[in-house]
Design an enzyme around this catalytic site. Structure first.
Site: not given
Lengths: 707, 264
Positions: A169, A313
């Site tokens: 990223d 997550d």
């Protein structure tokens, strides 16, 4: 129907016993006797056997005693006189309710734990699913990501079924170059929408593997990672996720600054042991962002990784389970990573976890909505409620101040009676937890960890509780070092103020005791509050000591490893020797070359040979006295292939992270260890200075003699 | 006792070096060894400290029909060398003719060397195909073929695998490969090793690292370990000797490498 009636009958006979035990009021003498009997019984039971049903019995007795205490608090201690006492009294009671709930939930979570075994893969490799390995990164240095990627390449799996991708990223050119050199995929995107979750979702559009293994960019995998995890997905076609522990080979700030070399379980071991194993028993093990394998089909069915919260997550796992997918936790350390290396970074990381879990609590509360079993709801509730601890913790720390400084009593009734009720509750909850999790967390350390985070987390967690849609993902910095010792006052300012107030309140309480003619005191209440303040102060001091950052200079792990090596000299002479130790930056080798051959002919390359591979690495020879026992080498920048071989040797072995379990916990000993750690930390500089002075004096004396 | 023939389709791959060092290592371990030079270059003797001026060899005894054994020199405990000797074209043609006329010449006429009960014979052949190589087919127990781990050897490797190297079909299975002058710092070297390892498996008897200790030692006429006790090449040749011993049915003592039992 008959079965149901029978069950009802049994319950009707059994239930009144604990109910009456809980609600029967007693005088404080009777309550003392009751409490001591319960404690004595539990201690006796604990020493009787290590069997699981004894643990369950201990849990039941503890729950009864704690519930009895809570019932007593509710019915007999909340009739407070003034408004201010009422406010603080109810605040304290609310904090206690929170702790009580967490205690019940954690007992539920951990009373049955599942020790999952590795499911072997079928002989026929054509039945093995294809796997994509994702290494997401944003701003971490290439040196960190490189080792992770190279280690992933060393994973034992058919080459045509394993694809590795760097998900960058940060859109960095050198990462793309490295990916080409190493022969792995490089994926990047034009924006950074939804941070890590967005990054993963974007990559999912571009790759095709049936399973996706995710490694945070500092998590170096062992070679058996897929051999140990993929089998479970073949056995259970509804398995969506298999999580393995996060293990850190560098010390976290608490370990480095407070343990000072003692063998004490680290903060994560409780979670990556009894908690996740317990969750797994109820099919509620959850995703921790790294070192896990996920089934693509399952992710597709929920629209990819959840990005609504900053802990993508856990939220992804919750959503998977709402859709009926199974999850699993394999308690085998298959990868090693770097812990946050400074306290302030540790706090920033936990800040994100806390905000994320509370976002889940607010936006997708596990108690509500479809698709979960009751047990799953409770496990996820426990996880999402855990990070509410900050405010209750601050309340417990500061309550003694109210009485000692202002004479506000937040609990109605006599101190003796309160203590009689609280004693079995407090003692047994600590004692039983110690039996259940003693090898993974020593008593009172949990309090130290929580206190450390409490003040910094109060406001952020409360803010998220009231406006859950706000919240930015922040990346935890890793891979740096602490170069010199310093005190990070910024991180523990509130702690210091609180500790000062506690100390002052204790002195003030003592003054009150000496001057009964000026102050209206009750001895029992005073003693209770001073004892409480003392206990708080001791743990608070331990937490403050974590801010005394000690230098952490060694960046990489050093491994003692005996392996044959070849030493190539400039002239072409090639000699054999034995490796002594190895790190990512250099190695030490037994000196086997005759000195007259070594003169003016330095070693330029070292080849390390092992069963499965050999790697030659260009080196710079560090100069030692002629005839030294070891030759020391610093690795020069080498090509990707030899770098991969070092990673393979250092990190890839199946037993890289196998360590013996910790000693069993001892409640009292553990408390004194905390005191000892604090003392050592506080006096460290003094002792070091003393040692330095001594040495200097010795040197001066030697110099004087020589003169 | 067995006969090891060291031969290779290619020159300069270290046949003579291997022959001399293997002979030295076997003799050190207590076996009586005869190193035989079949190469007209007559260089093997130099590895055993025989002086350059000494140009005698079995080739001169062909006319007198004296046994070759008379030309052998004792160059150490348990260690003998049979030099080729200085030769003329006529002499070499004569030798070839003998080999052509009498295929059993070595076994029958020179049985004191090639059919001796307590002597290990290691023969160093010239590169490529020769009449001598063909003549030795009836006595050779094991062909050792050194090759370099370079691109040129790749085609040879497949040729050897097809059994094309020897005219005599039955000898095809009695061979092993040795990769010599291997340098793992060079990528193609590593790749060829992998190739050889997967294609030849047991037939790959060993690899010997590129190590200038070997040439330095040869120049000083001392064993490699005398020049550099830690020499990688010396270690590798030691390993190779042990492996060859096992292939020939010796019982090799792990520590001292004493060959305690001969082949039946």
């Amino acid at each position: 129907m008959l079965k149901f009636l029978k069950l009802l009958g049994v319950l009707l006979i059994v239930i009144p016993v604990p109910v009456f035990t809980i609600i029967t009021p007693m005088s404080h003498t009777d309550q003392y006797i009751f409490g001591l009997c319960m404690i004595g019984g539990c201690v006796l039971l604990n020493h009787l056997s290590q069997k699981h049903y004894i643990s369950v019995a201990l849990i039941l007795i503890t729950v009864v005693c704690s519930t009895r205490y809570m019932y007593f608090r509710l019915t007999q201690t909340l009739e407070l006189d003034s408004l201010i006492e009422t406010i603080f009294g109810y605040l304290l009671f609310a904090a206690e309710i929170y702790v009580y709930c967490i205690l019940l939930l954690s007992f539920f979570q951990m009373s049955w734990s599942l020790r999952r075994k590795i499911v072997p893969l079928p002989e026929d490799t054509s039945k093995w699913p294809t796997v994509d390995v994702y290494v997401p990164t944003y701003n971490e240095p290439l040196s960190l990501v490189r080792d992770t990627v190279l280690a992933a390449q060393c994973i034992d799996y058919p080459k045509d079924k394993l694809k590795i991708y760097i998900l960058d990223d940060g859109r960095r050119k050198e990462f793309a170059t490295f990916a080409t050199e190493a022969g792995v995929g490089y994926i990047t995107r034009t924006d950074n929408a939804h941070a890590k979750a967005g990054n993963l979702n974007h990559a999912m559009q571009l790759t095709k593997g049936e399973l996706i293994a995710i490694f945070d960019c500092d998590h170096i995998s062992t070679r058996i990672f897929l051999q140990a995890t993929v089998g479970a997905f073949i056995k259970d076609p509804r398995l969506a996720l298999l999580q393995t522990p996060h293990h850190f080979y560098s010390p976290d700030p608490i370990e480095r600054n407070l343990y000072l070399g003692r063998n004490i379980p680290t903060e994560g071991e409780l979670f990556y042991g009894p908690v996740q194993r317990g969750n797994d028993n109820w099919n509620a093990a959850f995703f921790c962002g790294s070192c896990a394998v996920i089934r693509r089909a399952a992710l597709n069915s929920i629209g990819g990784f959840a990005f609504e919260t900053v802990t993508e997550d856990a939220h992804t796992a919750l959503r998977l389970q709402r859709h009926g997918w199974n999850t699993a936790y394999l308690d085998k350390i298959l990868a090693g990573g770097l812990a946050t290396e400074r306290l302030i970074l540790h706090i920033i990381q936990r800040n994100r976890w806390g905000r994320g879990m509370i976002q889940i609590f607010r936006l997708d509360n596990p108690l509500l909505g479809r698709g979960l079993t009751l047990a799953q709801r409770l496990c996820y509730l426990s996880a999402s409620m855990y990070f509410f601890f900050a405010l209750p913790r601050v309340i417990f720390l500061t309550v003694p101040l109210f009485y000692l400084l202002f004479g506000i009593s937040v609990v109605h009734g006599s101190a003796e009676l309160l203590f009689a009720y609280a004693l079995p509750h407090l003692f047994l909850s600590v004692y039983t937890s110690s039996r259940l999790n003693g090898r993974y967390r020593y008593s009172f350390w949990g309090e130290v960890y929580d206190i450390l985070l409490s003040f910094p987390l109060v406001l952020p967690t409360l803010a998220v509780l009231f406006s859950p849609h706000k919240g930015k993902f922040n990346v935890t910095d890793k891979g740096g070092t602490v170069d010199k010792a310093y005190f990070d006052a910024r991180a523990v300012r509130a702690h210091i103020i609180c500790a000062g107030l506690l100390l002052f309140s204790m002195v003030f309480g003592f003054v009150k005791y000496l001057m009964p003619e000026y102050f209206d005191i009750q001895l029992g209440a005073l003693l209770l509050n001073v004892a409480w303040a003392t206990f708080n102060l001791s743990l608070l001091l331990a937490a403050i000591c974590v801010a005394r950052e000690t230098p952490n200079l060694r960046k990489t792990q050093r491994l003692e490893l005996k392996a044959p090596v070849l030493l190539y000299q400039q002239s072409g002479i090639c000699s054999r020797s034995t490796l002594n130790d190895l790190s990512m930056t250099g190695c030490r080798v037994e000196n086997s070359i005759d000195q007259d051959l070594l003169d003016d002919d330095p070693v330029t390359d070292v080849e390390i040979m092992s069963d499965f591979s050999s790697a030659s690495i260009p080196v710079e020879m560090l100069h030692d006295a002629p005839g030294a026992k070891y030759l020391r080498f610093k690795f020069r920048d080498s090509d990707v292939d030899s770098h991969r071989e070092i990673v393979r040797l250092l990190f890839s072995r199946a037993d890289t992270w196998v360590a013996p379990p910790h000693e069993k916990d001892n409640v009292l000993k553990s408390y004194f260890t905390i005191l000892a750690c604090t003392y050592d930390s506080l006096t460290r500089n003094i002792r070091r200075n003393r040692a330095l002075k001594k040495q200097r004096r010795k040197e001066e004396a030697a110099r004087g003699e020589a003169a | 006792m067995p006969v090891i023939s060291i031969c290779s389709p290619k020159g300069g791959v270290g046949k003579t070096t291997l022959a001399s060092n293997l002979s030295y290592i076997f003799s050190q371990s207590g076996t009586k060894v005869m190193a035989v030079d079949m190469d007209p270059q007559n260089a093997l003797r130099l590895y055993f400290g025989v002086s350059l001026a000494d140009e005698g060899g079995f080739i001169a005894s062909l006319d007198s029909q004296a046994p070759w054994l008379n030309s052998a020199l004792n160059v150490g405990r348990n260690l003998y060398v049979l030099p080729f000797g200085k030769s003329t074209y006529e002499m070499r043609r004569n030798l070839d003719q003998i080999f052509i006329n009498e295929p059993d010449y070595l076994k029958t006429s020179q049985s004191a060397i090639f059919n001796a009960p307590d002597l290990l014979v290691i023969i160093d052949f010239p590169p490529g195909y020769s009449e001598a190589l063909k003549a030795a087919a009836c006595i050779t127990d094991l062909y050792v073929i050194p090759l370099n781990a370079d691109a040129a050897s790749v085609s040879l490797l497949s040729q050897i695998k097809d059994g094309d190297l020897f005219e005599n079909g039955e000898s095809a299975n009695k061979y092993c490969i040795v990769l010599n002058q291997v340098d793992n710092r060079v990528k193609i070297n590593r790749e060829i090793q992998d190739f050889a390892r997967s294609n030849f498996q047991d037939k790959l008897a060993g690899t010997v690292h590129l190590d200038t200790s070997v040439t330095e030692a040869a120049a000083l006429q001392v064993p490699i370990s005398g020049f550099n006790p830690s020499s990688a090449a010396a270690f590798d040749i030691g390993m190779l000797a042990r492996r060859l011993g096992t292939m020939l049915g010796f019982t090799v003592n792990e520590d001292t490498m004493i060959i305690s039992q001969g082949q039946d």
